[in-house]
Design an enzyme around this catalytic site. Sequence first.
Site, PDB file in Angstrom:
ATOM      1  N   HIS A  58     -84.828  15.290 -28.854  1.00 57.63           N
ATOM      2  CA  HIS A  58     -85.435  14.196 -29.609  1.00 57.63           C
ATOM      3  C   HIS A  58     -85.309  12.902 -28.802  1.00 57.63           C
ATOM      4  O   HIS A  58     -84.369  12.739 -28.007  1.00 57.63           O
ATOM      5  CB  HIS A  58     -84.730  14.021 -30.953  1.00 57.63           C
ATOM      6  CG  HIS A  58     -85.014  15.124 -31.922  1.00 57.63           C
ATOM      7  ND1 HIS A  58     -84.775  14.997 -33.268  1.00 57.63           N
ATOM      8  CD2 HIS A  58     -85.507  16.373 -31.751  1.00 57.63           C
ATOM      9  CE1 HIS A  58     -85.111  16.113 -33.881  1.00 57.63           C
ATOM     10  NE2 HIS A  58     -85.556  16.968 -32.978  1.00 57.63           N
ATOM     11  N   GLU A  60     -84.299   9.979 -29.574  1.00 62.53           N
ATOM     12  CA  GLU A  60     -83.032   9.268 -29.761  1.00 62.53           C
ATOM     13  C   GLU A  60     -81.934   9.857 -28.878  1.00 62.53           C
ATOM     14  O   GLU A  60     -81.198   9.130 -28.199  1.00 62.53           O
ATOM     15  CB  GLU A  60     -82.556   9.346 -31.222  1.00 62.53           C
ATOM     16  CG  GLU A  60     -83.514   8.762 -32.218  1.00 62.53           C
ATOM     17  CD  GLU A  60     -84.424   9.803 -32.851  1.00 62.53           C
ATOM     18  OE1 GLU A  60     -85.054  10.591 -32.106  1.00 62.53           O
ATOM     19  OE2 GLU A  60     -84.533   9.830 -34.088  1.00 62.53           O
ATOM     20  N   CYS A  88     -83.326  11.806 -37.741  1.00 66.35           N
ATOM     21  CA  CYS A  88     -82.923  12.987 -38.511  1.00 66.35           C
ATOM     22  C   CYS A  88     -81.400  13.042 -38.558  1.00 66.35           C
ATOM     23  O   CYS A  88     -80.701  12.244 -37.911  1.00 66.35           O
ATOM     24  CB  CYS A  88     -83.496  14.246 -37.867  1.00 66.35           C
ATOM     25  SG  CYS A  88     -82.755  14.657 -36.267  1.00 66.35           S
ATOM     26  N   CYS A  91     -79.777  13.409 -35.043  1.00 60.81           N
ATOM     27  CA  CYS A  91     -79.774  12.166 -34.276  1.00 60.81           C
ATOM     28  C   CYS A  91     -78.826  11.144 -34.887  1.00 60.81           C
ATOM     29  O   CYS A  91     -78.158  10.402 -34.162  1.00 60.81           O
ATOM     30  CB  CYS A  91     -81.194  11.624 -34.166  1.00 60.81           C
ATOM     31  SG  CYS A  91     -82.246  12.686 -33.137  1.00 60.81           S
TER      32      CYS A  91
END
Length: 154
Positions: A58, A60, A88, A91
């Site tokens: 992801h 992040e 999410c 993260c």
Amino acid sequence: MTTLSPNPDRNAMALALAAAAAGADAGETPVGAVVVRAGRVISVAHNLVEATPDATAHAEILAIRAAARRLGAARLPECTLFVTLEPCAMCAGAIEHARLKRVVFGAYDPKGGGVQHGARVFERLTCRHRPEVVGGVGEAQSAAMLRAFFQTLR
């Protein structure tokens, strides 16, 4: 390193949106992230889940990893993470462990978010670090980019 001014939150989010657009162009879900310390951009990333293939890639996570490498520290207590979509739970957990000072996100994610929705990681009693959280910065642009991306898939 790029210096952000005069509105650092909006400028950093503009960089995150540009990263998200680059991700979309590469066939990734358009999420971009930027780590900033003292008004200077430390790292920029977009999702690489499909390209790697790695479910943890992801934006992040990638931005945090790059910032940690660049600064030579696992914890980033003087840094702010800007991301185009509410993080999410995975993260949010990484944000907690990295000890980021602030998290600024664009679009809210009622289905998959882990900050204002879902797991609400930073509100749990077991959370060891609670960053300042600001949602809705660049929300319209972030949401529009995500909607457009997913409409092309249907």
